[in-house]
Design a protein around this motif. Structure first.
Motif, PDB file in Angstrom:
ATOM      1  N   ASN A  91       1.018  -1.007  -0.021  1.00 26.38           N
ATOM      2  CA  ASN A  91       0.227  -0.125   0.052  1.00 26.38           C
ATOM      3  C   ASN A  91       0.606   1.165  -0.042  1.00 26.38           C
ATOM      4  O   ASN A  91       0.344   2.750   0.120  1.00 26.38           O
ATOM      5  CB  ASN A  91      -1.018   0.163   1.164  1.00 26.38           C
ATOM      6  CG  ASN A  91      -2.003  -1.074   0.857  1.00 26.38           C
ATOM      7  OD1 ASN A  91      -2.301  -1.508  -0.234  1.00 26.38           O
ATOM      8  ND2 ASN A  91      -2.909  -0.566   1.948  1.00 26.38           N
ATOM      9  N   ASN A  92       2.315   1.077  -0.056  1.00 22.55           N
ATOM     10  CA  ASN A  92       3.077   2.406   0.559  1.00 22.55           C
ATOM     11  C   ASN A  92       4.092   2.817  -1.506  1.00 22.55           C
ATOM     12  O   ASN A  92       4.839   3.040  -1.413  1.00 22.55           O
ATOM     13  CB  ASN A  92       4.360   1.981   1.279  1.00 22.55           C
ATOM     14  CG  ASN A  92       3.643   2.601   2.821  1.00 22.55           C
ATOM     15  OD1 ASN A  92       2.773   3.115   2.935  1.00 22.55           O
ATOM     16  ND2 ASN A  92       3.975   1.728   3.471  1.00 22.55           N
ATOM     17  N   VAL A  93       3.720   1.335  -2.619  1.00 23.12           N
ATOM     18  CA  VAL A  93       4.262   1.514  -3.542  1.00 23.12           C
ATOM     19  C   VAL A  93       2.633   1.424  -4.420  1.00 23.12           C
ATOM     20  O   VAL A  93       2.135   0.562  -4.128  1.00 23.12           O
ATOM     21  CB  VAL A  93       4.977   0.310  -3.951  1.00 23.12           C
ATOM     22  CG1 VAL A  93       6.044   0.796  -5.295  1.00 23.12           C
ATOM     23  CG2 VAL A  93       6.006   0.935  -2.782  1.00 23.12           C
ATOM     24  N   ILE A  94       2.923   2.253  -5.459  1.00 25.50           N
ATOM     25  CA  ILE A  94       1.976   2.031  -6.483  1.00 25.50           C
ATOM     26  C   ILE A  94       2.715   1.862  -8.055  1.00 25.50           C
ATOM     27  O   ILE A  94       3.681   2.659  -8.410  1.00 25.50           O
ATOM     28  CB  ILE A  94       1.897   3.874  -6.772  1.00 25.50           C
ATOM     29  CG1 ILE A  94       0.041   3.966  -6.114  1.00 25.50           C
ATOM     30  CG2 ILE A  94       0.475   3.429  -7.703  1.00 25.50           C
ATOM     31  CD1 ILE A  94      -0.702   5.387  -5.342  1.00 25.50           C
ATOM     32  N   LEU A  95       2.089   0.852  -8.505  1.00 26.02           N
ATOM     33  CA  LEU A  95       2.977   0.337 -10.051  1.00 26.02           C
ATOM     34  C   LEU A  95       2.192   1.196 -10.770  1.00 26.02           C
ATOM     35  O   LEU A  95       0.532   0.559 -10.714  1.00 26.02           O
ATOM     36  CB  LEU A  95       2.542  -1.263  -9.389  1.00 26.02           C
ATOM     37  CG  LEU A  95       3.405  -1.915 -11.067  1.00 26.02           C
ATOM     38  CD1 LEU A  95       5.198  -1.393 -11.618  1.00 26.02           C
ATOM     39  CD2 LEU A  95       3.302  -3.222 -11.334  1.00 26.02           C
ATOM     40  N   ILE A  96       2.938   1.865 -11.967  1.00 27.95           N
ATOM     41  CA  ILE A  96       1.737   2.873 -13.183  1.00 27.95           C
ATOM     42  C   ILE A  96       2.876   1.753 -13.934  1.00 27.95           C
ATOM     43  O   ILE A  96       4.358   1.923 -13.992  1.00 27.95           O
ATOM     44  CB  ILE A  96       1.880   4.319 -12.779  1.00 27.95           C
ATOM     45  CG1 ILE A  96       1.522   4.595 -11.277  1.00 27.95           C
ATOM     46  CG2 ILE A  96       1.094   4.680 -13.656  1.00 27.95           C
ATOM     47  CD1 ILE A  96       1.607   5.983 -11.216  1.00 27.95           C
ATOM     48  N   GLU A  97       1.772   1.836 -14.951  1.00 25.75           N
ATOM     49  CA  GLU A  97       2.520   1.540 -16.580  1.00 25.75           C
ATOM     50  C   GLU A  97       1.706   1.972 -17.689  1.00 25.75           C
ATOM     51  O   GLU A  97       0.305   2.219 -17.214  1.00 25.75           O
ATOM     52  CB  GLU A  97       2.724  -0.133 -16.444  1.00 25.75           C
ATOM     53  CG  GLU A  97       3.702  -0.675 -15.350  1.00 25.75           C
ATOM     54  CD  GLU A  97       3.075  -2.251 -15.537  1.00 25.75           C
ATOM     55  OE1 GLU A  97       4.323  -2.955 -15.150  1.00 25.75           O
ATOM     56  OE2 GLU A  97       2.501  -2.895 -14.354  1.00 25.75           O
ATOM     57  N   PRO A  98       2.119   2.323 -19.034  1.00 23.82           N
ATOM     58  CA  PRO A  98       1.438   2.293 -19.944  1.00 23.82           C
ATOM     59  C   PRO A  98      -0.081   1.347 -20.011  1.00 23.82           C
ATOM     60  O   PRO A  98       0.398  -0.188 -19.715  1.00 23.82           O
ATOM     61  CB  PRO A  98       2.228   2.762 -21.088  1.00 23.82           C
ATOM     62  CG  PRO A  98       3.232   1.553 -21.128  1.00 23.82           C
ATOM     63  CD  PRO A  98       3.588   1.049 -19.640  1.00 23.82           C
ATOM     64  N   LEU A  99      -1.207   1.526 -20.576  1.00 20.67           N
ATOM     65  CA  LEU A  99      -2.262   1.001 -20.797  1.00 20.67           C
ATOM     66  C   LEU A  99      -2.054   0.001 -21.899  1.00 20.67           C
ATOM     67  O   LEU A  99      -1.289  -0.183 -23.710  1.00 20.67           O
ATOM     68  CB  LEU A  99      -2.999   2.268 -21.570  1.00 20.67           C
ATOM     69  CG  LEU A  99      -4.507   0.816 -21.969  1.00 20.67           C
ATOM     70  CD1 LEU A  99      -5.137   1.043 -20.428  1.00 20.67           C
ATOM     71  CD2 LEU A  99      -5.362   1.702 -22.799  1.00 20.67           C
ATOM     72  N   PRO A 100      -2.524  -1.731 -21.751  1.00 22.98           N
ATOM     73  CA  PRO A 100      -2.298  -2.537 -22.253  1.00 22.98           C
ATOM     74  C   PRO A 100      -2.738  -2.533 -24.028  1.00 22.98           C
ATOM     75  O   PRO A 100      -3.705  -1.581 -23.941  1.00 22.98           O
ATOM     76  CB  PRO A 100      -2.502  -3.411 -21.704  1.00 22.98           C
ATOM     77  CG  PRO A 100      -2.671  -3.002 -20.508  1.00 22.98           C
ATOM     78  CD  PRO A 100      -2.689  -2.209 -20.292  1.00 22.98           C
TER      79      PRO A 100
END
Length: 256
Positions: free
Chosen positions: A100-109
């Motif tokens: 909950n202290n890390v947000i994984l952000i990646e481009p839309l597949p």
């Protein structure tokens, strides 16, 4: 503080980079990205426009789920239960242990990455355009109001709420395999215009013919991932099933 773990890409170079962001009350994921860009790394690239969940520009994969960055509150993401992983499996077929202290952000597949979190939306828009998402009016247009009964208006309204954010496209397993597949958004648009009583009958039938293929309604696996991620509750799979029914009815009538 909150940590953003962002997937970066510049041409063929791909890596993950972490940013420590000062978590302020009411901060969204989009605002956290602004903080990272303005204070930590000006090279970080992402799209945005309205910041109010209307334009759909900030679509991305957040903790493995296609979402709008402007709609996701950091405070709410901190509270996401660990069983949210079940939804991750549903959407992306990947399970990630949630910190909950890390947000994984990646481009839309399912769309080509231009840079970092920016993907090429042109193929998606082209697919939508292919189903002719505009009204072909009847010849006997009323001089004043073109009235519509309330029940029809309510049915259509659900599908007019689509903001073309492509979250449904990014979650679709068929779109991942078949670049010719129209996809949930385009097919939902087809149903929206088929429903409209102002449309002439010839255009309705033409639109049915366009989506009557494996690249259209028959390509859908009906796994409802698009329904799960739509921020506007459009429910494309229901539209696809309705279009299938109309096509089958037409064929049955033609066979008699």
């Amino acid at each position: 503080m909150i940590t953003l773990k962002v997937k970066r890409q510049e041409e063929e170079n791909v890596w993950y980079q972490e940013y420590e962001v000062e978590d302020r009350p009411g901060m969204t994921v989009l605002e956290a990205l602004f903080y990272a860009q303005e204070k930590l790394d000006t090279s970080l690239t992402f799209r945005y426009a309205c910041r109010g969940a209307v334009c759909g520009s900030c679509s991305m994969l957040i903790n493995r789920i296609p979402r709008l960055a402007c709609k996701m509150q950091i405070s709410e993401m901190r509270k996401e239960p660990t069983n949210e992983g079940n939804l991750e499996v549903l959407i992306t077929n990947k399970k990630t242990e949630i910190d909950n202290n890390v947000i994984l952000i990646e481009p839309l597949p399912n769309l080509r990455v231009i840079r970092d979190l920016v993907v090429d939306m042109e193929p998606f828009y082209s697919l939508v355009e292919d189903i002719k998402p505009w009204l072909e009016m009847k010849e006997n247009v009323p001089e004043k109001e073109n009235l519509m009964d309330r029940d029809t208006q309510v049915k259509i309204e659900q599908y007019t709420n689509c903001i073309l954010c492509a979250l449904c496209h990014g979650s679709c397993p068929v779109a991942a395999k078949d670049k010719q597949y129209y996809g949930p958004a385009a097919l939902a648009k087809a149903w929206r215009f088929y429903l409209d009583p102002r449309e002439n009958e010839e255009s309705k039938q033409e639109r049915l013919a366009i989506v009557d293929s494996e690249s259209g309604v028959w390509g859908c696996d009906t796994v409802y991932k698009c329904v799960a991620v739509c921020p506007k509750k459009v429910a494309p799979t229901l539209a696809i099933n309705e279009l299938r029914d109309r096509i089958e009815d037409k064929k049955e009538k033609g066979a008699k």
